[in-house]
Write a protein that holds these residues in place. Structure first.
Motif, PDB file in Angstrom:
ATOM      1  N   THR A  81     -45.296 -40.789  88.656  1.00  0.00           N
ATOM      2  CA  THR A  81     -45.103 -42.221  88.893  1.00  0.00           C
ATOM      3  C   THR A  81     -45.795 -43.094  87.855  1.00  0.00           C
ATOM      4  O   THR A  81     -45.572 -44.302  87.822  1.00  0.00           O
ATOM      5  CB  THR A  81     -45.616 -42.605  90.294  1.00  0.00           C
ATOM      6  OG1 THR A  81     -46.997 -42.220  90.404  1.00  0.00           O
ATOM      7  CG2 THR A  81     -44.798 -41.906  91.374  1.00  0.00           C
ATOM      8  N   ARG A 112     -25.495 -42.874  84.921  1.00  0.00           N
ATOM      9  CA  ARG A 112     -25.244 -44.273  85.250  1.00  0.00           C
ATOM     10  C   ARG A 112     -24.348 -44.331  86.486  1.00  0.00           C
ATOM     11  O   ARG A 112     -23.492 -43.461  86.693  1.00  0.00           O
ATOM     12  CB  ARG A 112     -24.543 -44.983  84.086  1.00  0.00           C
ATOM     13  CG  ARG A 112     -25.384 -45.093  82.833  1.00  0.00           C
ATOM     14  CD  ARG A 112     -24.666 -45.913  81.774  1.00  0.00           C
ATOM     15  NE  ARG A 112     -25.404 -45.914  80.526  1.00  0.00           N
ATOM     16  CZ  ARG A 112     -26.409 -46.739  80.249  1.00  0.00           C
ATOM     17  NH1 ARG A 112     -26.761 -47.643  81.159  1.00  0.00           N
ATOM     18  NH2 ARG A 112     -27.041 -46.679  79.099  1.00  0.00           N
ATOM     19  N   ASN A 242     -34.947 -41.172  81.913  1.00  0.00           N
ATOM     20  CA  ASN A 242     -35.911 -41.367  82.998  1.00  0.00           C
ATOM     21  C   ASN A 242     -37.280 -41.741  82.426  1.00  0.00           C
ATOM     22  O   ASN A 242     -38.164 -40.899  82.250  1.00  0.00           O
ATOM     23  CB  ASN A 242     -36.010 -40.086  83.836  1.00  0.00           C
ATOM     24  CG  ASN A 242     -34.756 -39.827  84.628  1.00  0.00           C
ATOM     25  OD1 ASN A 242     -34.144 -40.746  85.179  1.00  0.00           O
ATOM     26  ND2 ASN A 242     -34.340 -38.570  84.694  1.00  0.00           N
ATOM     27  N   THR A 243     -37.436 -43.022  82.133  1.00  0.00           N
ATOM     28  CA  THR A 243     -38.673 -43.498  81.512  1.00  0.00           C
ATOM     29  C   THR A 243     -39.398 -44.552  82.341  1.00  0.00           C
ATOM     30  O   THR A 243     -40.450 -45.042  81.926  1.00  0.00           O
ATOM     31  CB  THR A 243     -38.371 -44.100  80.121  1.00  0.00           C
ATOM     32  OG1 THR A 243     -37.383 -45.144  80.270  1.00  0.00           O
ATOM     33  CG2 THR A 243     -37.845 -43.044  79.165  1.00  0.00           C
ATOM     34  N   GLU A 244     -38.858 -44.897  83.507  1.00  0.00           N
ATOM     35  CA  GLU A 244     -39.476 -45.965  84.308  1.00  0.00           C
ATOM     36  C   GLU A 244     -40.929 -45.661  84.646  1.00  0.00           C
ATOM     37  O   GLU A 244     -41.769 -46.571  84.721  1.00  0.00           O
ATOM     38  CB  GLU A 244     -38.669 -46.186  85.596  1.00  0.00           C
ATOM     39  CG  GLU A 244     -37.332 -46.873  85.399  1.00  0.00           C
ATOM     40  CD  GLU A 244     -36.262 -45.954  84.832  1.00  0.00           C
ATOM     41  OE1 GLU A 244     -35.191 -46.449  84.464  1.00  0.00           O
ATOM     42  OE2 GLU A 244     -36.496 -44.720  84.754  1.00  0.00           O
ATOM     43  N   TRP A 245     -41.237 -44.406  84.849  1.00  0.00           N
ATOM     44  CA  TRP A 245     -42.599 -44.037  85.227  1.00  0.00           C
ATOM     45  C   TRP A 245     -43.602 -44.264  84.092  1.00  0.00           C
ATOM     46  O   TRP A 245     -44.812 -44.243  84.323  1.00  0.00           O
ATOM     47  CB  TRP A 245     -42.638 -42.576  85.686  1.00  0.00           C
ATOM     48  CG  TRP A 245     -42.372 -41.559  84.612  1.00  0.00           C
ATOM     49  CD1 TRP A 245     -41.164 -41.251  84.058  1.00  0.00           C
ATOM     50  CD2 TRP A 245     -43.332 -40.734  83.971  1.00  0.00           C
ATOM     51  NE1 TRP A 245     -41.307 -40.282  83.107  1.00  0.00           N
ATOM     52  CE2 TRP A 245     -42.620 -39.931  83.032  1.00  0.00           C
ATOM     53  CE3 TRP A 245     -44.710 -40.559  84.092  1.00  0.00           C
ATOM     54  CZ2 TRP A 245     -43.248 -38.988  82.217  1.00  0.00           C
ATOM     55  CZ3 TRP A 245     -45.349 -39.620  83.281  1.00  0.00           C
ATOM     56  CH2 TRP A 245     -44.621 -38.852  82.366  1.00  0.00           C
ATOM     57  N   ALA A 247     -43.757 -47.112  82.455  1.00  0.00           N
ATOM     58  CA  ALA A 247     -44.002 -48.550  82.362  1.00  0.00           C
ATOM     59  C   ALA A 247     -45.497 -48.843  82.430  1.00  0.00           C
ATOM     60  O   ALA A 247     -46.219 -48.292  83.267  1.00  0.00           O
ATOM     61  CB  ALA A 247     -43.266 -49.281  83.482  1.00  0.00           C
ATOM     62  N   VAL A 253     -40.707 -47.558  74.652  1.00  0.00           N
ATOM     63  CA  VAL A 253     -39.486 -47.074  75.289  1.00  0.00           C
ATOM     64  C   VAL A 253     -38.332 -47.977  74.893  1.00  0.00           C
ATOM     65  O   VAL A 253     -38.406 -49.204  75.033  1.00  0.00           O
ATOM     66  CB  VAL A 253     -39.635 -47.050  76.828  1.00  0.00           C
ATOM     67  CG1 VAL A 253     -38.298 -46.735  77.481  1.00  0.00           C
ATOM     68  CG2 VAL A 253     -40.701 -46.054  77.256  1.00  0.00           C
TER      69      VAL A 253
END
Length: 403
Positions: A81, A112, A242-245, A247, A253
């Motif tokens: 996370t 997507r 999958n790069t949101e974690w 942030a 990114v």
């Protein structure tokens, strides 16, 4: 270095762990995976699994004994996370925090989706084993499948579904399927193959919405108001890294984790596989490659750099991609996007013959950038791969082809 954390338990993450052990690393390797399954192969999901030729147990990349021999701290079924780059720690969804000396980001991509389709039964994407099994259960003779997107995933599923007796319609926003990737001539050739097998292909169209009745998909409405009836809809319009974690981590990114020629993305942080956009010095461009072969090769390269940081080696591969469609095995070496010229070296793309054999070369600048082929000998393809790897000029490659 006593602890490496690898986030992403698919082909790239596993390849990194295996290479570390093979090269003599005896420290702790923590392998984190959001899925509950041990590392498994994804390319067969749209081919052998969907066709019913394989059972899911054949997907495992390694047997349990081989996984055990790696002596991993294996964390499956839990997502990462966040990451504190300065403090060198990864946060997990279960509340745990994993300290690391080196972090390998291998979190891959996700499909997507089309807006307004959540909770509608019969709308599918294809990335996981569960995705493939859910779609497979609904592909039966006489049913109607609409595929939104005519890229490689959509095309492979169309070929399998047609073989199962499903009525297939493919929708593509571009005027020529795969045109931006492989060029219009090859794209039209591949489109004819689908048409010859009874697929309905509509290009230059956009989807307004997916229709449903009583919670079940019933059709697809296009921007022009026309409606295509459907029992199932596969959304195959590309993927999102999958790069949101990541942030707030300070890592860069932009359509993937940005990395240099050594796949380094920050202090002690490296990227592997579909999620990373790194600078490939062989082509002097940044690229993000969504294919199993690249993920495995990149994992091995990063492992070597981790264990010998004083002598890092640039990761400069000739990307390799394949796609099975009907009786054709399409193979690509190199980087075809942004090409400026093509040359048909072997075969005929005009449709004048029924042959499925072809080899097309691609130029970018003054360099041979890549080739795409089907039905040609492996020896011939290896020769072209060697030219790409050597940085051959276009003129030299064309002279070699004419010899």
């Amino acid at each position: 270095m006593n602890r490496v954390v690898i986030v992403g338990a698919s082909a790239g993450g596993l390849a990194t762990a295996e290479a570390l052990r093979r090269l003599g690393y005896a420290g702790v390797i923590t392998l984190v995976g959001e899925e509950v399954h041990p590392p498994y192969d994804r390319p067969p999901l749209s081919k052998q699994i969907l066709a019913g030729q394989w059972t899911p147990d054949r997907l495992a990349l390694r047997g349990q004994a081989e996984i055990d021999a790696l002596n991993l701290d294996l964390r499956l079924g839990v997502a990462a996370t966040g990451v504190d780059v300065a403090g060198r720690a990864v946060a997990l969804a279960d509340g745990d925090h994993l300290p690391y000396e080196a972090l390998v980001v291998a979190t891959g991509v996700r499909p997507r989706r089309l807006p307004g389709t959540d909770g509608l039964t019969g709308v599918h994407t294809l990335r996981t084993l569960e995705d493939a099994m859910a779609l497979k259960a609904r592909l039966r003779p006489g049913r109607r499948l609409v595929i939104v997107g005519a890229g490689f995933v959509g095309a492979e599923v169309a070929a399998v579904a047609q073989g199962l007796g499903v009525e297939v319609t493919m929708l593509e926003a571009a005027p020529v399927p795969l045109g931006p990737a492989v060029g219009d001539d090859v794209g039209r050739f591949l489109a004819r193959v689908h048409l010859d097998h009874g697929i309905t292909l509509r290009t230059g169209v956009s989807v307004a919405r997916v229709l449903g009745e009583a919670g079940e998909v019933s059709g697809v409405e296009l921007a022009d108001g026309s409606v295509i009836a459907a029992d199932d809809v596969l959304v195959a319009i590309g993927s999102v890294p999958n790069t949101e974690w990541l942030a707030g981590s300070g890592l860069t990114v932009h359509d993937g984790l940005i990395a240099d020629r050594y796949c380094a993305a920050g202090p002690g942080v490296y990227g592997v596989g579909d999620v990373v956009r790194w600078h490939n010095p062989l082509f002097d461009t940044a690229m993000r490659i969504e294919h199993r072969t690249n993920a495995a090769e990149q994992g091995m390269a990063v492992a070597r750099t981790l264990l010998d940081p004083g002598r890092p080696h640039p990761f400069a591969p000739v990307p390799y991609v394949w796609s099975d469609q009907y009786d054709m095995k399409i193979q690509i070496y190199g980087y075809l996007r942004d090409h400026e010229e093509t040359a048909v070296i072997d075969g005929d793309l005009s449709g004048a013959s029924d042959s499925r054999r072809f080899l097309v070369a691609y130029r970018r600048g003054d360099r041979l950038a890549g080739v795409i082929a089907a039905g040609v000998s492996p020896k011939l393809l290896r020769g072209w791969r060697a030219l790409i790897a050597a940085g051959s000029t276009w003129d030299a490659a064309m002279t070699s082809a004419a010899a």
